[in-house]
Design an enzyme around this catalytic site. Structure first.
Site, PDB file in Angstrom:
ATOM      1  N   PHE A  26       0.944  -1.092  -0.099  1.00 27.98           N
ATOM      2  CA  PHE A  26      -0.009   0.089   0.029  1.00 27.98           C
ATOM      3  C   PHE A  26       0.740   1.290   0.151  1.00 27.98           C
ATOM      4  O   PHE A  26       2.108   1.341   0.379  1.00 27.98           O
ATOM      5  CB  PHE A  26      -0.921   0.054   1.370  1.00 27.98           C
ATOM      6  CG  PHE A  26      -0.404   0.117   2.744  1.00 27.98           C
ATOM      7  CD1 PHE A  26      -0.130   1.493   3.173  1.00 27.98           C
ATOM      8  CD2 PHE A  26       0.168  -0.902   3.119  1.00 27.98           C
ATOM      9  CE1 PHE A  26       0.551   1.669   4.244  1.00 27.98           C
ATOM     10  CE2 PHE A  26       0.872  -0.664   4.375  1.00 27.98           C
ATOM     11  CZ  PHE A  26       1.074   0.388   4.797  1.00 27.98           C
ATOM     12  N   VAL A  73      10.209  -2.142   1.926  1.00 27.79           N
ATOM     13  CA  VAL A  73       8.950  -2.408   1.058  1.00 27.79           C
ATOM     14  C   VAL A  73       7.765  -2.162   1.875  1.00 27.79           C
ATOM     15  O   VAL A  73       7.745  -2.489   3.315  1.00 27.79           O
ATOM     16  CB  VAL A  73       8.748  -4.027   0.710  1.00 27.79           C
ATOM     17  CG1 VAL A  73       7.385  -4.159   0.053  1.00 27.79           C
ATOM     18  CG2 VAL A  73       9.786  -4.385  -0.259  1.00 27.79           C
ATOM     19  N   LYS A  74       6.935  -1.411   1.396  1.00 22.30           N
ATOM     20  CA  LYS A  74       5.631  -0.861   2.052  1.00 22.30           C
ATOM     21  C   LYS A  74       4.571  -1.988   2.264  1.00 22.30           C
ATOM     22  O   LYS A  74       3.653  -1.992   1.386  1.00 22.30           O
ATOM     23  CB  LYS A  74       5.091   0.415   1.737  1.00 22.30           C
ATOM     24  CG  LYS A  74       4.170   1.246   2.722  1.00 22.30           C
ATOM     25  CD  LYS A  74       4.141   2.445   2.290  1.00 22.30           C
ATOM     26  CE  LYS A  74       3.151   3.215   3.383  1.00 22.30           C
ATOM     27  NZ  LYS A  74       3.930   3.425   4.709  1.00 22.30           N
ATOM     28  N   ALA A  75       4.691  -2.941   2.818  1.00 24.19           N
ATOM     29  CA  ALA A  75       3.932  -4.248   2.824  1.00 24.19           C
ATOM     30  C   ALA A  75       2.965  -4.364   4.017  1.00 24.19           C
ATOM     31  O   ALA A  75       3.468  -3.973   5.295  1.00 24.19           O
ATOM     32  CB  ALA A  75       4.451  -5.654   2.678  1.00 24.19           C
ATOM     33  N   TYR A  92       3.611  -4.252   8.842  1.00 21.69           N
ATOM     34  CA  TYR A  92       3.098  -3.373   9.996  1.00 21.69           C
ATOM     35  C   TYR A  92       2.555  -3.906  11.299  1.00 21.69           C
ATOM     36  O   TYR A  92       2.094  -3.098  12.153  1.00 21.69           O
ATOM     37  CB  TYR A  92       2.204  -2.435   9.443  1.00 21.69           C
ATOM     38  CG  TYR A  92       2.774  -1.132   8.509  1.00 21.69           C
ATOM     39  CD1 TYR A  92       2.992  -0.199   9.098  1.00 21.69           C
ATOM     40  CD2 TYR A  92       3.479  -1.570   7.399  1.00 21.69           C
ATOM     41  CE1 TYR A  92       3.806   0.922   8.265  1.00 21.69           C
ATOM     42  CE2 TYR A  92       3.915  -0.574   6.693  1.00 21.69           C
ATOM     43  CZ  TYR A  92       4.042   0.653   7.092  1.00 21.69           C
ATOM     44  OH  TYR A  92       4.706   1.592   6.414  1.00 21.69           O
TER      45      TYR A  92
END
Length: 305
Positions: free
Chosen positions: A35, A157-159, A163
């Site tokens: 995202f 990586v914005k996975a 989070y």
């Protein structure tokens, strides 16, 4: 997200309640989603997206690392961001593009590469850590949870799955009465916040942990590098200890959500004079000046609606 705003979902704008995925979606079971968080600001020239193309490039990069195919082009998603904000009638907005594996079986390795859902959500969203925090600084703590070690999962990586770590860091900070948490890396050196990059200022030098410190190389972080150069200063990337954080003259977080937010206290230790220090204030002014006309957009970072 506000249910008053419609969502771009799999190719067209739909009503909020019509945007649904199956309970067997791979992303729900295994975190296989990527995202972005993008801000659009109200300016004198109209609504402007900040570094939209850079965010979308990172979205495609993140998807490629986890082998998630995106069936829409960069230009199609760019236009979808414009369309969704325009449909919502917002002059300023927070935009959340999301790419996730859908119902492609319960195996860890997806058997179907075509079942991928793509959504773009919008909302109005002010200062992430509060207007007072943006002006006067927030209180943070170093938590017991560390960031992932290199060669485990890619921190750049914005996975979605990344989070889970952020949640643990954030929960501990709030349980202890702080506004936000700071994590160390596997080596015991400073890494980043829950969803923010960290900067220190000491004796006029601006310091930040390097990309190898298990951080997400933030787009706002990169923006600060350029803005600081325009102010005649320089950001130095280097490994930093917890002790150096305590002894800093100033500290601040950066990120799409937090923008440029001062850190006035860490672990009950006041940073410098507390509040927003003079160098942080200059950087803040330069950043927000991109949207109020004080700072010239020499990098073509603004994409107008």
């Amino acid at each position: 997200m506000n249910s008053h705003y419609r969502i771009w979902f799999n190719g067209k704008i739909r009503e909020f309640d019509d945007c649904k995925v199956h309970v067997q979606s791979h992303a729900l079971h295994y975190g296989s989603s990527v995202f972005e968080g993008i801000r659009a600001y109200k300016t004198a020239q109209g609504t402007a997206f900040f570094r939209l193309d850079d965010h979308l490039k990172r979205l495609f990069y993140s998807a490629s690392i986890y082998r998630i195919p995106i069936r829409y082009s960069h230009e199609e998603l760019r236009q979808a961001c414009f369309d969704t904000v325009r449909d919502a009638g917002l002059e300023s907005a927070y935009v959340r593009p999301l790419v996730m594996r859908g119902n492609c079986g319960l195996g860890v390795i997806p058997r179907d590469s075509d079942t991928v859902e793509v959504a773009i959500m919008v909302d109005s969203w002010g200062a992430y850590l509060g207007e007072d925090g943006l002006k006067n600084g927030i209180r943070a703590c170093v938590t017991s949870w560390q960031r992932v070690a290199p060669n485990t999962i890619p921190s750049g990586v914005k996975a979605g799955g990344n989070y889970l770590s952020s949640q643990l860091i954030g929960y501990e900070a709030r349980d202890r009465g702080y506004d936000e948490g700071i994590a160390l890396g596997h080596d015991g050196l400073l890494s980043e916040g829950v969803g923010e990059n960290l900067f220190l200022i000491k004796d006029g030098r601006i310091l930040t942990p390097p990309a190898s410190a298990s951080i997400l190389g933030g787009i706002t972080r990169d923006t600060v590098f350029s803005l600081v150069a325009g102010l005649g200063m320089e950001v130095v990337e280097q490994t930093l200890s917890r002790e150096q954080l305590y002894g800093a003259d100033e500290a601040f977080f950066t990120g799409t959500a937090v923008e440029v937010t001062p850190v006035r206290q860490v672990d009950h230790i006041t940073i410098g004079e507390g509040g927003c220090g003079p160098v942080t204030r200059r950087i803040q002014t330069a950043f927000f000046g991109l949207f109020n006309g004080v700072t010239e957009d020499t990098h073509n970072w603004l994409a107008y609606l």
